[in-house]
Design a protein around this motif. Structure first.
Motif, mmCIF file in Angstrom:
data_model
loop_
_atom_site.group_PDB
_atom_site.id
_atom_site.type_symbol
_atom_site.label_atom_id
_atom_site.label_comp_id
_atom_site.label_asym_id
_atom_site.label_seq_id
_atom_site.Cartn_x
_atom_site.Cartn_y
_atom_site.Cartn_z
ATOM 1 N N GLY A 46 35.487 46.295 34.537
ATOM 2 C CA GLY A 46 35.493 47.620 35.146
ATOM 3 C C GLY A 46 35.505 48.731 34.107
ATOM 4 O O GLY A 46 34.812 49.739 34.249
ATOM 5 N N ALA A 50 32.539 51.516 33.471
ATOM 6 C CA ALA A 50 32.944 52.920 33.568
ATOM 7 C C ALA A 50 32.606 53.681 32.290
ATOM 8 O O ALA A 50 32.138 54.827 32.341
ATOM 9 C CB ALA A 50 34.439 53.016 33.853
ATOM 10 N N ALA A 198 37.013 54.179 36.936
ATOM 11 C CA ALA A 198 37.363 52.977 36.183
ATOM 12 C C ALA A 198 38.369 52.122 36.939
ATOM 13 O O ALA A 198 38.260 50.886 36.973
ATOM 14 C CB ALA A 198 37.925 53.363 34.811
ATOM 15 N N LEU A 201 36.497 50.429 39.812
ATOM 16 C CA LEU A 201 35.645 49.349 39.327
ATOM 17 C C LEU A 201 36.474 48.162 38.869
ATOM 18 O O LEU A 201 36.138 46.999 39.153
ATOM 19 C CB LEU A 201 34.776 49.853 38.169
ATOM 20 C CG LEU A 201 33.615 50.765 38.551
ATOM 21 C CD1 LEU A 201 33.061 51.464 37.314
ATOM 22 C CD2 LEU A 201 32.518 49.956 39.250
ATOM 23 N N ALA A 202 37.562 48.426 38.152
ATOM 24 C CA ALA A 202 38.430 47.344 37.681
ATOM 25 C C ALA A 202 39.034 46.582 38.859
ATOM 26 O O ALA A 202 39.116 45.351 38.845
ATOM 27 C CB ALA A 202 39.533 47.912 36.792
ATOM 28 N N THR A 203 39.431 47.312 39.893
ATOM 29 C CA THR A 203 39.989 46.669 41.087
ATOM 30 C C THR A 203 38.943 45.821 41.793
ATOM 31 O O THR A 203 39.214 44.686 42.211
ATOM 32 C CB THR A 203 40.526 47.737 42.064
ATOM 33 O OG1 THR A 203 41.529 48.516 41.407
ATOM 34 C CG2 THR A 203 41.116 47.082 43.308
ATOM 35 N N ALA A 204 37.719 46.363 41.906
ATOM 36 C CA ALA A 204 36.635 45.625 42.564
ATOM 37 C C ALA A 204 36.293 44.345 41.808
ATOM 38 O O ALA A 204 36.157 43.267 42.397
ATOM 39 C CB ALA A 204 35.397 46.518 42.675
ATOM 40 N N PHE A 205 36.168 44.453 40.488
ATOM 41 C CA PHE A 205 35.861 43.275 39.674
ATOM 42 C C PHE A 205 37.012 42.267 39.721
ATOM 43 O O PHE A 205 36.791 41.049 39.759
ATOM 44 C CB PHE A 205 35.612 43.681 38.216
ATOM 45 C CG PHE A 205 34.213 44.181 37.981
ATOM 46 C CD1 PHE A 205 33.113 43.438 38.345
ATOM 47 C CD2 PHE A 205 34.008 45.401 37.361
ATOM 48 C CE1 PHE A 205 31.834 43.896 38.111
ATOM 49 C CE2 PHE A 205 32.726 45.882 37.134
ATOM 50 C CZ PHE A 205 31.624 45.120 37.515
ATOM 51 N N TYR A 206 38.239 42.778 39.717
ATOM 52 C CA TYR A 206 39.420 41.909 39.747
ATOM 53 C C TYR A 206 39.382 41.013 40.990
ATOM 54 O O TYR A 206 39.561 39.796 40.902
ATOM 55 C CB TYR A 206 40.667 42.757 39.723
ATOM 56 C CG TYR A 206 41.958 41.977 39.846
ATOM 57 C CD1 TYR A 206 42.617 41.512 38.717
ATOM 58 C CD2 TYR A 206 42.521 41.698 41.100
ATOM 59 C CE1 TYR A 206 43.805 40.799 38.814
ATOM 60 C CE2 TYR A 206 43.705 40.989 41.203
ATOM 61 C CZ TYR A 206 44.336 40.536 40.069
ATOM 62 O OH TYR A 206 45.512 39.830 40.172
#
Length: 210
Positions: A46, A50, A198, A201-206
């Motif tokens: 993420g 970003a 960011a 995105l990090a949450t979605a990828f996680y």
């Protein structure tokens, strides 16, 4: 001389989080903690995306168009540095700009190949089953070899920081407080947009990876 802000909060936060995550990802892989490794990889993914987006649409000093220059500019930069005539500007210098691009590309390759990696024992990436076994093995090999490339790029980055410091140029300090003396203030975009993006995105990828 007056100090002006050249690096927004997102660029600085993203930089140091990436440093911490790369170390943590190496450690978890070495210890065989692959579940935690995947969790951290999602967060790193993420941050990478970003930062790339911020390099296209973010603050002036963070944009690739401002610091990615041609070979002639890189040669001229090293000539000025060698003659003691180089003065830092309000973004990355010509050589540092390519170092940033190289680091982001290597990290992106590491993250992407990890999605398809499979060691056939303890670890299988979330997309490993979506490709053939041969392709997964190929990408697994790249994932392992690319880590050595990442280490080389990081070491080169650290050596460059030391060499610039010996020339009286403190690059680390600017990446901590975000300010530099004697330069024109770049146009900075509200960093909260990037921080929120960011985090999303990090949450979605996680959750995608795990």
């Amino acid at each position: 001389m007056q100090r002006v802000k050249i690096w927004d909060a997102f660029v600085r936060l993203n930089h140091w989080l990436m440093v911490a995550l790369v170390v943590a990802l190496w450690w978890t892989a070495e210890q065989g903690e692959m579940e935690r490794h995947l969790q951290l990889a999602g967060i790193l993914g993420g941050l990478i995306v970003a930062r790339i987006l911020w390099g296209l649409f973010g603050s002036e000093s963070a944009r690739f168009s401002r610091f990615v220059k041609g070979p002639a500019a890189v040669v001229e930069h090293f000539k000025e540095l060698g003659q003691g005539q180089y003065q830092p500007g309000n973004t990355h210098n010509a050589a540092g700009g390519w170092a940033v691009v190289a680091l982001l590309l290597v990290l992106l390759v590491q993250f992407t190949t990890g999605l398809f990696a499979d060691d056939e024992i303890f670890f299988s990436g979330p997309l490993a089953s979506a490709v053939s076994g041969d392709l997964s093995d190929f990408l697994t090999g790249i994932h392992k070899d690319n880590f050595n490339v990442l280490i080389a790029v990081v070491v080169l980055h650290v050596v460059a920081i030391i060499l610039y410091r010996l020339r009286g140029i403190n690059l680390v300090a600017a990446m901590i407080h975000g300010k530099r003396e004697g330069v024109a203030a770049p146009r900075l975009v509200n960093a909260w947009w990037a921080i929120i993006a960011a985090a999303a995105l990090a949450t979605a990828f996680y959750f995608f990876i795990n």
